[in-house]
Enzyme design. Structure first.
Site, PDB file in Angstrom:
ATOM      1  N   SER A 160       0.801  -1.221   0.000  1.00  0.00           N
ATOM      2  CA  SER A 160       0.000   0.000   0.000  1.00  0.00           C
ATOM      3  C   SER A 160       0.838   1.278   0.000  1.00  0.00           C
ATOM      4  CB  SER A 160      -0.897   0.011   1.233  1.00  0.00           C
ATOM      5  OG  SER A 160      -1.494   1.275   1.344  1.00  0.00           O
ATOM      6  N   LEU A 161       0.379   2.253  -0.787  1.00  0.00           N
ATOM      7  CA  LEU A 161       1.002   3.579  -0.803  1.00  0.00           C
ATOM      8  C   LEU A 161       0.685   4.364   0.468  1.00  0.00           C
ATOM      9  CD1 LEU A 161       0.070   4.593  -4.458  1.00  0.00           C
ATOM     10  CD2 LEU A 161       2.397   4.381  -3.598  1.00  0.00           C
ATOM     11  N   SER A 162      -0.417   4.014   1.135  1.00  0.00           N
ATOM     12  CA  SER A 162      -0.833   4.787   2.309  1.00  0.00           C
ATOM     13  C   SER A 162       0.233   4.779   3.390  1.00  0.00           C
ATOM     14  CB  SER A 162      -2.136   4.224   2.891  1.00  0.00           C
ATOM     15  OG  SER A 162      -3.188   4.511   2.029  1.00  0.00           O
ATOM     16  N   THR A 188      -9.584  -1.039   4.131  1.00  0.00           N
ATOM     17  CA  THR A 188      -9.641  -1.056   2.673  1.00  0.00           C
ATOM     18  C   THR A 188     -10.295  -2.336   2.161  1.00  0.00           C
ATOM     19  OG1 THR A 188      -8.379  -0.553   0.679  1.00  0.00           O
ATOM     20  CG2 THR A 188      -7.271  -1.934   2.318  1.00  0.00           C
ATOM     21  N   LYS A 232     -14.561  -2.566   3.514  1.00  0.00           N
ATOM     22  CA  LYS A 232     -15.122  -1.229   3.776  1.00  0.00           C
ATOM     23  C   LYS A 232     -16.584  -1.260   4.214  1.00  0.00           C
ATOM     24  CE  LYS A 232     -12.141   1.558   0.777  1.00  0.00           C
ATOM     25  NZ  LYS A 232     -12.086   2.519  -0.322  1.00  0.00           N
ATOM     26  N   ASP A 260     -12.910   8.954   1.563  1.00  0.00           N
ATOM     27  CA  ASP A 260     -12.939   8.994   0.092  1.00  0.00           C
ATOM     28  C   ASP A 260     -13.853  10.139  -0.365  1.00  0.00           C
ATOM     29  OD1 ASP A 260     -11.247   6.859  -0.359  1.00  0.00           O
ATOM     30  OD2 ASP A 260     -12.859   5.381  -0.532  1.00  0.00           O
ATOM     31  N   GLY A 301     -17.252   0.530  -4.472  1.00  0.00           N
ATOM     32  CA  GLY A 301     -17.103   1.443  -3.340  1.00  0.00           C
ATOM     33  C   GLY A 301     -16.626   2.824  -3.764  1.00  0.00           C
ATOM     34  N   ARG A 356     -20.657  -2.791 -15.657  1.00  0.00           N
ATOM     35  CA  ARG A 356     -20.684  -4.089 -16.348  1.00  0.00           C
ATOM     36  C   ARG A 356     -21.867  -4.924 -15.871  1.00  0.00           C
ATOM     37  NH1 ARG A 356     -15.663  -8.022 -15.218  1.00  0.00           N
ATOM     38  NH2 ARG A 356     -16.156  -7.357 -13.099  1.00  0.00           N
ATOM     39  N   LEU A 416     -10.156   7.432 -11.195  1.00  0.00           N
ATOM     40  CA  LEU A 416      -9.803   7.221  -9.777  1.00  0.00           C
ATOM     41  C   LEU A 416      -8.479   6.482  -9.633  1.00  0.00           C
ATOM     42  CD1 LEU A 416     -13.009   6.359  -7.728  1.00  0.00           C
ATOM     43  CD2 LEU A 416     -12.279   8.499  -8.742  1.00  0.00           C
ATOM     44  N   TYR A 440      -4.622   5.856  -9.767  1.00  0.00           N
ATOM     45  CA  TYR A 440      -3.603   6.880  -9.512  1.00  0.00           C
ATOM     46  C   TYR A 440      -2.443   6.759 -10.475  1.00  0.00           C
ATOM     47  CZ  TYR A 440      -4.640   3.205  -6.306  1.00  0.00           C
ATOM     48  OH  TYR A 440      -5.158   2.053  -5.786  1.00  0.00           O
TER      49      TYR A 440
HETATM   50  P1  NDP Z   1     -14.680  -2.357  -6.427  1.00  0.00           P
HETATM   51  O1  NDP Z   1     -14.043  -3.695  -6.488  1.00  0.00           O
HETATM   52  O2  NDP Z   1     -15.690  -2.058  -5.377  1.00  0.00           O
HETATM   53  O3  NDP Z   1     -15.366  -2.040  -7.864  1.00  0.00           O
HETATM   54  C1  NDP Z   1     -14.714  -2.326  -9.081  1.00  0.00           C
HETATM   55  C2  NDP Z   1     -15.495  -1.710 -10.235  1.00  0.00           C
HETATM   56  O4  NDP Z   1     -14.779  -1.968 -11.449  1.00  0.00           O
HETATM   57  C3  NDP Z   1     -16.881  -2.319 -10.418  1.00  0.00           C
HETATM   58  O5  NDP Z   1     -17.746  -1.340 -10.936  1.00  0.00           O
HETATM   59  C4  NDP Z   1     -16.605  -3.419 -11.466  1.00  0.00           C
HETATM   60  O6  NDP Z   1     -17.736  -3.783 -12.212  1.00  0.00           O
HETATM   61  C5  NDP Z   1     -15.621  -2.699 -12.364  1.00  0.00           C
HETATM   62  N1  NDP Z   1     -14.810  -3.629 -13.143  1.00  0.00           N
HETATM   63  C6  NDP Z   1     -13.739  -4.332 -12.713  1.00  0.00           C
HETATM   64  N2  NDP Z   1     -13.230  -5.072 -13.737  1.00  0.00           N
HETATM   65  C7  NDP Z   1     -14.010  -4.812 -14.821  1.00  0.00           C
HETATM   66  C8  NDP Z   1     -13.998  -5.255 -16.177  1.00  0.00           C
HETATM   67  N3  NDP Z   1     -13.074  -6.114 -16.602  1.00  0.00           N
HETATM   68  N4  NDP Z   1     -14.936  -4.777 -17.027  1.00  0.00           N
HETATM   69  C9  NDP Z   1     -15.866  -3.889 -16.583  1.00  0.00           C
HETATM   70  N5  NDP Z   1     -15.939  -3.433 -15.310  1.00  0.00           N
HETATM   71  C10 NDP Z   1     -15.014  -3.884 -14.439  1.00  0.00           C
HETATM   72  O7  NDP Z   1     -13.468  -1.329  -6.337  1.00  0.00           O
HETATM   73  P2  NDP Z   1     -13.492   0.208  -5.887  1.00  0.00           P
HETATM   74  O8  NDP Z   1     -14.762   0.838  -6.333  1.00  0.00           O
HETATM   75  O9  NDP Z   1     -13.111   0.354  -4.482  1.00  0.00           O
HETATM   76  O10 NDP Z   1     -12.273   0.743  -6.780  1.00  0.00           O
HETATM   77  C11 NDP Z   1     -12.425   0.986  -8.174  1.00  0.00           C
HETATM   78  C12 NDP Z   1     -11.188   1.723  -8.678  1.00  0.00           C
HETATM   79  O11 NDP Z   1     -11.090   3.003  -8.052  1.00  0.00           O
HETATM   80  C13 NDP Z   1      -9.889   0.975  -8.345  1.00  0.00           C
HETATM   81  O12 NDP Z   1      -9.031   1.094  -9.448  1.00  0.00           O
HETATM   82  C14 NDP Z   1      -9.333   1.737  -7.169  1.00  0.00           C
HETATM   83  O13 NDP Z   1      -7.933   1.670  -7.136  1.00  0.00           O
HETATM   84  C15 NDP Z   1      -9.824   3.153  -7.440  1.00  0.00           C
HETATM   85  N6  NDP Z   1      -9.999   3.927  -6.195  1.00  0.00           N
HETATM   86  C16 NDP Z   1      -9.173   5.003  -6.030  1.00  0.00           C
HETATM   87  C17 NDP Z   1      -9.299   5.788  -4.915  1.00  0.00           C
HETATM   88  C18 NDP Z   1      -8.391   6.964  -4.780  1.00  0.00           C
HETATM   89  O14 NDP Z   1      -8.249   7.474  -3.658  1.00  0.00           O
HETATM   90  N7  NDP Z   1      -7.795   7.427  -5.846  1.00  0.00           N
HETATM   91  C19 NDP Z   1     -10.303   5.524  -3.860  1.00  0.00           C
HETATM   92  C20 NDP Z   1     -11.164   4.387  -4.156  1.00  0.00           C
HETATM   93  C21 NDP Z   1     -10.985   3.626  -5.297  1.00  0.00           C
HETATM   94  P3  NDP Z   1     -18.696  -4.986 -11.713  1.00  0.00           P
HETATM   95  O15 NDP Z   1     -19.498  -4.438 -10.571  1.00  0.00           O
HETATM   96  O16 NDP Z   1     -19.531  -5.282 -12.905  1.00  0.00           O
HETATM   97  O17 NDP Z   1     -17.786  -6.116 -11.298  1.00  0.00           O
END
Ligand code: NDP
Length: 330
Positions: free
Chosen positions: A15-17, A62, A66, A102, A130, A152, A222, A224
């Site tokens: 983790s970067l945190s 995380t 969550k 967040d 999330g 999706r 989102l 990084y």
């Molecule tokens: P989740 O696991 O809760 O959600 C993942 C999302 O990505 C879902 O909507 C999922 O769709 C979709 N997804 C994953 N793989 C595919 C694919 N192959 N095709 C289509 N849709 C896909 O993760 P989070 O919401 O927590 O995180 C999502 C992104 O946001 C991550 O990359 C995370 O690193 C980033 N993030 C960054 C933060 C920041 O501070 N910059 C804070 C929080 C998140 P489905 O529901 O259909 O599976």
């Protein structure tokens, strides 16, 4: 006595945190350590109980915990209640309070993306996990009037829309099926486009084909990193921002909650940049270890070409059993 802060997740190894928070403690002369606890769902309750002890300032929570952590704590603050997710714990005696930083993290990123322009009122959000919940809540609170969520697995986007039903009663918040033609049509009616999927986290993939993104949007990822999605959007003429601002500000908000002091943003930003330069890539929101993206990230770290993620329209149906579904929920 040295105070402790822990990041509880699965996995949390890179983790970067940790780099960001430890640098902030050190810079302000706060005698505290930031530890990373890799804990499975079965181990979560014990880990959370441990944080009630006086030795702890608090914790970060995380993926994939969550939401699961909510019934294990004593109170949730407004942002945590509004999103149904907790990423930060603080202590009041032996009571644990849940926060969702967040939400302020996204607000800071949106402000930076919009800059001096008038705050737009329409957005398209890709993803319904999330991270997307913090985004949609932030857009509602900012006064957006039309927000369309594509995912999706449509049922998850519909669940998100239903969750925000009451707070979005005054506006148009809709879930739509992930079809390129529908997304393309919606993009002609919007100003802000947010990628809250994890597509692009591990491999050089984009949730959308390059030609679909118009040239006059404000585009936030989102993730990084400078993803293909952002490179394509920028090449089309849109203004873009990656997830680092959100990551930095969610961390800064957590730091202030634990210490009661303003976060040293410059120090934290420098520590983040340094950790990334040394190859660290994960942070809050990283998918769990058994997720394809995380496996690919591990492979990429080892210098192995990651396996291609399925295209959104070729994806498998949603996992049927509750445990698997909960693993992908943010
Ligand atoms: P989740 O696991 O809760 O959600 C993942 C999302 O990505 C879902 O909507 C999922 O769709 C979709 N997804 C994953 N793989 C595919 C694919 N192959 N095709 C289509 N849709 C896909 O993760 P989070 O919401 O927590 O995180 C999502 C992104 O946001 C991550 O990359 C995370 O690193 C980033 N993030 C960054 C933060 C920041 O501070 N910059 C804070 C929080 C998140 P489905 O529901 O259909 O599976």
């Amino acid at each position: 006595m040295t105070k402790r802060v822990v990041l509880i997740g699965h996995p949390v190894a890179h983790s970067l945190s940790g780099a960001m928070q430890q640098a902030a403690f050190d810079a302000l002369g706060i005698d505290a350590t930031y530890e990373q606890w890799d804990r499975t769902t079965l181990q979560l309750a014990d880990a959370v109980a441990e944080v009630r002890d006086d030795a702890f300032l608090g914790a970060n929570i995380t993926i994939p915990h969550k939401e699961r952590v909510v019934p294990l704590i004593d109170r949730s603050t407004e942002d945590a209640l509004a999103t149904g997710a907790v990423n930060t714990l603080t202590r009041e005696g032996r009571r644990l309070i849940g926060h969702n930083t967040d939400v302020p993290g996204f607000a800071a990123a949106l402000d930076k993306l919009v800059g001096r322009q008038k705050m737009p009122r329409q957005a398209v959000v890709l993803g319904a996990g999330g991270g997307a919940r913090a985004v949609v809540f932030g857009l509602i609170r900012q006064g957006f009037q039309r927000v369309i969520v594509f995912n999706r697995h449509l049922h998850r986007a519909e669940g998100l829309v239903k969750f925000f039903g009451r707070s979005a009663a005054h506006m148009e918040l809709k879930a739509m099926p992930w079809h390129e033609s529908i997304i393309e049509s919606e993009l002609t009616k919007t100003r802000v486009l947010v990628n809250a999927t994890s597509i692009g986290l591990a491999g050089d993939q984009s949730p959308l084909p390059a030609g679909v993104i118009p040239g006059d949007l404000l585009v936030l990822d989102l993730i990084y990193n400078r993803t293909r999605f952002l490179r394509d959007a920028e090449a089309a003429g849109s203004s873009v921002l990656d997830g680092e601002t959100m990551l930095l500000h969610q961390g800064a908000a957590a730091f202030s909650l634990w210490t009661g002091q303003p976060a040293p943003l410059d120090v934290m930003a420098a520590a983040l940049a340094d950790a990334r330069a040394h190859g660290l890539r994960s942070a809050e929101g990283e998918p769990a270890g058994d997720e394809p993206a995380a496996e690919a990230a591990v492979a990429a770290d080892a210098g192995v070409e990651p396996a291609a993620q399925p295209r959104a329209d070729e994806a498998e149906p949603a996992p049927a059993d509750e445990e698997a579904a909960a693993t992908t929920a943010g």
